[in-house]
Design an enzyme around this catalytic site. Structure first.
Site, short mmCIF file in Angstrom:
data_model
loop_
_atom_site.label_atom_id
_atom_site.label_comp_id
_atom_site.label_asym_id
_atom_site.label_seq_id
_atom_site.Cartn_x
_atom_site.Cartn_y
_atom_site.Cartn_z
N GLU A 114 40.02 -8.35 41.59
CA GLU A 114 39.21 -9.39 40.99
C GLU A 114 39.50 -9.52 39.50
OE1 GLU A 114 34.44 -10.33 40.30
OE2 GLU A 114 35.16 -8.27 40.46
N GLU A 171 26.03 -12.11 42.79
CA GLU A 171 26.16 -11.05 41.78
C GLU A 171 25.63 -11.55 40.44
OE1 GLU A 171 29.47 -7.65 40.84
OE2 GLU A 171 30.06 -9.71 40.43
#
Length: 265
Positions: free
Chosen positions: A143, A244
């Site tokens: 990521e 998130e």
């Protein structure tokens, strides 16, 4: 419609960690993710999932010394043995918890380090992780993370992540596309997201969301998330969308943005 997973590291902090599973299920979530499971016995977490009827989607491999500021060690020369031991531990947890994805964090690299050496170490560690994950039917994710929240993090741009996946060239090394990080670093989120979903190598396998710039609910900030969710539907994305974000004022109280999607579930 997108499937939403609650991120229990950021959401439901009103509760002790093991109570967050039930709170997420009560609010209508069907799945969860979080940063790390290693403070708990794997079976204890499995029991919390089962009691709440939840699916585990994702967690991160061990990051090094988190309390000391480390944010992964995969790109840090000299830590290869520690990385392999940590990833093997992550696989043992994933076998019990059933999550398909393990996110490997690259780490914060000292400015005095040779970036090419760090990249070579990163690629070797990712190749090791992907090989061993494949034996367990698991997928390794990488990521890009923005430099404002995490200065010095080794992987920041979507193109760099895609190139690394291309160079390693294995099917179970894929991308975790965090819309919040992408918007801060590069923008043009819709095009980058849709291109990533169509890619054969380094395809986007998991998506995360948060409002920009505050990292609160996706209903707060500069991004039009209903539009982005519609684009995911049109593209046929069948994966999970991890929430998130840090609730602005209580997790359940801030879920008005989610309820229309739960009604359609």
């Amino acid at each position: 419609m997108p499937q939403f997973a609650a991120n229990l590291s950021m959401m439901y902090q009103e509760y002790p960690f093991l109570q967050r599973f039930a709170a997420a299920a009560q609010d209508g979530f069907k799945a969860v993710e979080y940063l790390f499971p290693y403070e708990f016995d794997a079976q204890e977490l499995r029991d919390a999932l089962d009691a709440s009827g939840l699916q585990q989607v994702l967690f991160n491999a061990p990051p090094g010394d988190w309390a000391a500021g480390e944010r992964g060690i995969a790109a840090l020369p000299g830590r290869e043995a520690e990385f392999r031991q940590g990833f093997d531990l992550a696989l043992r947890y994933a076998e019990v918890l059933g999550n398909p994805f393990i996110h490997v964090m690259a780490g914060i690299v000292d400015v005095q380090q040779d970036p090419e050496r760090c990249r070579a170490v990163y690629q070797r560690n990712l190749a090791y992780a992907a090989l061993h994950a494949a034996r367990h039917g698991k997928i390794v994710l990488i990521e890009p993370i923005n430099t404002r929240d995490m200065p010095g993090y080794f992987l920041n741009l979507q193109e760099d992540a895609q190139q690394i996946c291309h160079e390693i060239g294995v099917e179970n090394l894929q991308l975790q596309f965090d819309i919040y990080h992408c918007q801060i670093m590069q923008g043009d989120v819709t095009t980058r997201m849709l291109e990533g979903l169509r890619r054969q190598v380094g395809q986007i396998a998991h998506i995360q969301i948060a409002g920009v710039p505050g990292r609160h609910e996706p209903s707060l900030g500069e991004l039009n998330y209903p539009y982005l969710f519609a684009q995911l539907d049109a593209a046929g994305y069948a994966g999970w969308v991890g929430c998130e974000y840090r609730p602005a004022a209580g997790t359940s109280a801030g879920l008005d943005w989610l309820r229309p999607y739960l009604k359609r579930d």
